[in-house]
Write a protein that holds these residues in place. Structure first.
Motif, PDB file in Angstrom:
ATOM      1  N   GLY A  83       0.793  -1.224   0.000  1.00  0.00           N
ATOM      2  CA  GLY A  83       0.000   0.000   0.000  1.00  0.00           C
ATOM      3  C   GLY A  83       0.825   1.274   0.000  1.00  0.00           C
ATOM      4  N   LYS A  84       2.107   1.167  -0.303  1.00  0.00           N
ATOM      5  CA  LYS A  84       2.977   2.356  -0.266  1.00  0.00           C
ATOM      6  C   LYS A  84       2.567   3.396  -1.300  1.00  0.00           C
ATOM      7  CE  LYS A  84       6.782   0.000  -0.929  1.00  0.00           C
ATOM      8  NZ  LYS A  84       6.171  -1.358  -0.990  1.00  0.00           N
ATOM      9  N   GLN A  85       2.225   2.935  -2.512  1.00  0.00           N
ATOM     10  CA  GLN A  85       1.849   3.887  -3.555  1.00  0.00           C
ATOM     11  C   GLN A  85       0.571   4.644  -3.186  1.00  0.00           C
ATOM     12  OE1 GLN A  85       2.846   0.800  -4.109  1.00  0.00           O
ATOM     13  NE2 GLN A  85       4.319   0.744  -5.809  1.00  0.00           N
ATOM     14  N   ASP A  86      -0.431   3.916  -2.698  1.00  0.00           N
ATOM     15  CA  ASP A  86      -1.685   4.556  -2.301  1.00  0.00           C
ATOM     16  C   ASP A  86      -1.449   5.550  -1.178  1.00  0.00           C
ATOM     17  OD1 ASP A  86      -3.051   3.075  -4.177  1.00  0.00           O
ATOM     18  OD2 ASP A  86      -3.790   1.585  -2.754  1.00  0.00           O
ATOM     19  N   ALA A  87      -0.611   5.162  -0.225  1.00  0.00           N
ATOM     20  CA  ALA A  87      -0.320   6.050   0.899  1.00  0.00           C
ATOM     21  C   ALA A  87       0.430   7.294   0.435  1.00  0.00           C
ATOM     22  CB  ALA A  87       0.490   5.313   1.961  1.00  0.00           C
ATOM     23  N   ALA A  88       1.382   7.112  -0.487  1.00  0.00           N
ATOM     24  CA  ALA A  88       2.147   8.256  -0.995  1.00  0.00           C
ATOM     25  C   ALA A  88       1.240   9.239  -1.719  1.00  0.00           C
ATOM     26  CB  ALA A  88       3.257   7.772  -1.933  1.00  0.00           C
ATOM     27  N   ARG A  89       0.309   8.715  -2.516  1.00  0.00           N
ATOM     28  CA  ARG A  89      -0.593   9.605  -3.248  1.00  0.00           C
ATOM     29  C   ARG A  89      -1.534  10.333  -2.288  1.00  0.00           C
ATOM     30  NH1 ARG A  89      -0.915   9.884  -8.477  1.00  0.00           N
ATOM     31  NH2 ARG A  89      -0.019   7.822  -8.844  1.00  0.00           N
ATOM     32  N   ALA A  90      -2.033   9.611  -1.289  1.00  0.00           N
ATOM     33  CA  ALA A  90      -2.932  10.241  -0.324  1.00  0.00           C
ATOM     34  C   ALA A  90      -2.196  11.281   0.515  1.00  0.00           C
ATOM     35  CB  ALA A  90      -3.550   9.170   0.579  1.00  0.00           C
ATOM     36  N   PHE A  91      -0.962  10.971   0.905  1.00  0.00           N
ATOM     37  CA  PHE A  91      -0.158  11.911   1.686  1.00  0.00           C
ATOM     38  C   PHE A  91       0.145  13.162   0.856  1.00  0.00           C
ATOM     39  CE2 PHE A  91       4.134  13.014   3.602  1.00  0.00           C
ATOM     40  CZ  PHE A  91       3.607  13.542   4.770  1.00  0.00           C
ATOM     41  N   ALA A  92       0.527  12.958  -0.402  1.00  0.00           N
ATOM     42  CA  ALA A  92       0.797  14.100  -1.289  1.00  0.00           C
ATOM     43  C   ALA A  92      -0.447  14.955  -1.455  1.00  0.00           C
ATOM     44  CB  ALA A  92       1.290  13.601  -2.642  1.00  0.00           C
ATOM     45  N   ALA A  93      -1.600  14.313  -1.555  1.00  0.00           N
ATOM     46  CA  ALA A  93      -2.849  15.054  -1.722  1.00  0.00           C
ATOM     47  C   ALA A  93      -3.124  15.963  -0.534  1.00  0.00           C
ATOM     48  CB  ALA A  93      -4.007  14.073  -1.922  1.00  0.00           C
ATOM     49  N   GLU A  94      -2.846  15.453   0.679  1.00  0.00           N
ATOM     50  CA  GLU A  94      -3.055  16.274   1.872  1.00  0.00           C
ATOM     51  C   GLU A  94      -2.070  17.458   1.913  1.00  0.00           C
ATOM     52  OE1 GLU A  94      -5.587  16.011   3.896  1.00  0.00           O
ATOM     53  OE2 GLU A  94      -6.280  14.322   2.673  1.00  0.00           O
ATOM     54  N   PRO A 142      -9.568  23.189  -1.317  1.00  0.00           N
ATOM     55  CA  PRO A 142      -8.803  22.003  -0.885  1.00  0.00           C
ATOM     56  C   PRO A 142      -9.331  20.691  -1.466  1.00  0.00           C
ATOM     57  CG  PRO A 142      -9.251  23.454   0.967  1.00  0.00           C
ATOM     58  CD  PRO A 142     -10.062  23.965  -0.174  1.00  0.00           C
ATOM     59  N   ALA A 143     -10.646  20.552  -1.556  1.00  0.00           N
ATOM     60  CA  ALA A 143     -11.205  19.305  -2.073  1.00  0.00           C
ATOM     61  C   ALA A 143     -10.798  19.079  -3.530  1.00  0.00           C
ATOM     62  CB  ALA A 143     -12.727  19.320  -1.946  1.00  0.00           C
ATOM     63  N   ASN A 144     -10.798  20.152  -4.314  1.00  0.00           N
ATOM     64  CA  ASN A 144     -10.412  20.040  -5.720  1.00  0.00           C
ATOM     65  C   ASN A 144      -8.931  19.704  -5.855  1.00  0.00           C
ATOM     66  OD1 ASN A 144      -9.207  21.757  -8.249  1.00  0.00           O
ATOM     67  ND2 ASN A 144     -11.171  20.808  -8.759  1.00  0.00           N
ATOM     68  N   ALA A 145      -8.100  20.372  -5.035  1.00  0.00           N
ATOM     69  CA  ALA A 145      -6.658  20.094  -5.072  1.00  0.00           C
ATOM     70  C   ALA A 145      -6.378  18.656  -4.659  1.00  0.00           C
ATOM     71  CB  ALA A 145      -5.927  21.067  -4.154  1.00  0.00           C
ATOM     72  N   ARG A 146      -7.086  18.203  -3.654  1.00  0.00           N
ATOM     73  CA  ARG A 146      -6.904  16.829  -3.168  1.00  0.00           C
ATOM     74  C   ARG A 146      -7.312  15.821  -4.247  1.00  0.00           C
ATOM     75  NH1 ARG A 146      -9.731  17.562   0.922  1.00  0.00           N
ATOM     76  NH2 ARG A 146      -8.080  18.115   2.397  1.00  0.00           N
ATOM     77  N   ARG A 147      -8.429  16.080  -4.904  1.00  0.00           N
ATOM     78  CA  ARG A 147      -8.908  15.156  -5.942  1.00  0.00           C
ATOM     79  C   ARG A 147      -7.928  15.101  -7.109  1.00  0.00           C
ATOM     80  NH1 ARG A 147     -10.973  16.069 -10.506  1.00  0.00           N
ATOM     81  NH2 ARG A 147     -11.425  18.257 -10.042  1.00  0.00           N
ATOM     82  N   ARG A 148      -7.400  16.238  -7.550  1.00  0.00           N
ATOM     83  CA  ARG A 148      -6.463  16.243  -8.675  1.00  0.00           C
ATOM     84  C   ARG A 148      -5.159  15.532  -8.323  1.00  0.00           C
ATOM     85  NH1 ARG A 148      -4.987  21.607 -10.136  1.00  0.00           N
ATOM     86  NH2 ARG A 148      -5.920  22.382  -8.213  1.00  0.00           N
ATOM     87  N   ALA A 149      -4.734  15.683  -7.079  1.00  0.00           N
ATOM     88  CA  ALA A 149      -3.520  14.969  -6.657  1.00  0.00           C
ATOM     89  C   ALA A 149      -3.756  13.464  -6.657  1.00  0.00           C
ATOM     90  CB  ALA A 149      -3.083  15.452  -5.280  1.00  0.00           C
TER      91      ALA A 149
END
Length: 372
Positions: free
Chosen positions: A38-49, A58-65
């Motif tokens: 799950g490293k890739q999923d975690a990295a993408r979610a962390f980057a989104a935050e 923020p919601a739009n930025a998070r979704r695009r990330a």
């Protein structure tokens, strides 16, 4: 974000502490753990935050990330046949990290396969890790922490991801992909905690690779090398390499249609090189995985001969394993020696230019070891 790392206590504690309102993220992290953890999923979610913080929406930025289209998120994967090239990180990461963000407060760089960086690439990245701009955050991902240079490890914050248990992997294969229970159990055990390999073993070409590895191991056990079991493994590796190269070529061709003529010709030339690298990666990965399965078959024969059949990985082929344990004259010590030979061959595969010769030689060594 936090639900992505809920079953990884170490990752949960570090990443949750880095997020606002109280947290302050480090300039560099090293996510490590088995493939599919799950490293890739975690990295993408962390980057989104990180990129959503301070955004007007923020919601739009998070979704695009999360979708991988945020301009301040750079995701890098190795393009070399067996390693990350300097060009993979020099401009996309090192150069880009010196430039201010496009729209967010930060720029986030995720580097997959960080363990494949050669010394030259690692040394170039080192300066960015030592003197990072205040707005840059790097997230390195690796399945092999031991292969990361100490100089890189010491300048990143380690974030550990746990391997899924065989029961968790089996349940995932059954519920998400409809894999029969016994096949799912075997794939989960043979994957050794690697969720990506568990899926690959259960679906598509996985059963064919398992059959090929089993034939290779049993040919050595029963002195049947005249069947040349290594040829089938080489053929399977070539077929997978061809598929990977074709996929790259099709993607390059599709992209080239959108470019001016000169750039399209350059893209096609570069695409030929990229296709060859993709072929080599898939070819080498297939042989390595096949050899791993050969070793696991011999290991299962050994534990069965030792009187512990409940420990085997090939639970869907327990009868064949038991038959091999009964029929082979090899002692459990000889079987373990054979497993060691297979692991040695996996290590040497990177250095050996002639895979056909190496596989044929290994089969002969296994036969001599197992048959005395």
């Amino acid at each position: 974000m936090l639900e992505v790392v809920a079953r990884h206590p170490h990752a949960h504690s570090i990443l949750s502490a880095a997020l606002r309102p109280q947290g302050a993220p480090s300039h560099a992290y090293l996510f490590h753990g088995p493939a599919g953890a799950g490293k890739q999923d975690a990295a993408r979610a962390f980057a989104a935050e990180l990129l959503a913080e301070g955004a007007t929406d923020p919601a739009n930025a998070r979704r695009r990330a999360l979708d991988g289209v945020h301009p301040d998120l750079t995701w890098v994967r190795p393009s070399g046949a067996a390693e990350m090239l300097v060009a993979d990180i020099e401009e996309p990461v090192i150069g880009a990290a010196t430039r201010t963000p496009f729209e967010a407060r930060r720029r986030v760089f995720v580097i997959e396969g960080a363990d494949t960086m050669n010394d030259q690439a690692a040394n170039k990245l080192l300066k960015t890790l030592e003197e990072p701009p205040p707005f840059a955050h790097l997230v390195l991902l690796t399945n092999r922490l031991g292969n990361i240079l100490p100089t890189i490890r010491s300048r990143t914050q380690l974030v550990r991801f746990e391997a899924a248990t065989p029961d968790e992997l089996s349940n995932r294969l059954q519920t998400r992909h409809g894999v029969p229970p016994l096949t799912a159990d075997a794939a989960a055990r043979l994957a050794l905690g690697d969720a990506e390999r568990a899926l690959a073993l259960a679906l598509a070409e996985g059963p064919s690779l398992r059959d090929t590895a089993e034939r290779y191991a049993r040919a050595a056990l029963h002195a049947q090398l005249s069947e040349r079991p290594h040829v089938r493994l080489l053929d399977l590796a070539k077929a997978r390499g061809d598929i990977a190269a074709t996929a790259v070529a099709e993607q390059i061709a599709a992209n080239a249609e959108l470019l001016p003529d000169r750039e399209a010709r350059r893209a096609k030339r570069e695409g030929e090189t990229a296709g060859k690298r993709a072929h080599r990666r898939a070819h080498a990965a297939t042989i390595d995985h096949g050899l791993q399965l050969v070793g696991l078959w011999l290991r299962d024969v050994a534990v069965t001969k030792d009187g512990a059949p409940e420990l085997i990985h090939h639970v869907d082929r327990a009868e064949q394993v038991a038959a091999d344990a009964q029929e082979t004259p090899a002692s459990t010590n000889k079987l373990r020696d054979a497993v060691g030979l297979v692991e040695e061959a996996r290590t040497m595969q990177i250095l050996n230019p002639s895979e056909e010769l190496a596989l044929e030689a290994l089969a002969s060594k296994l036969e001599r070891t197992l048959r005395g």
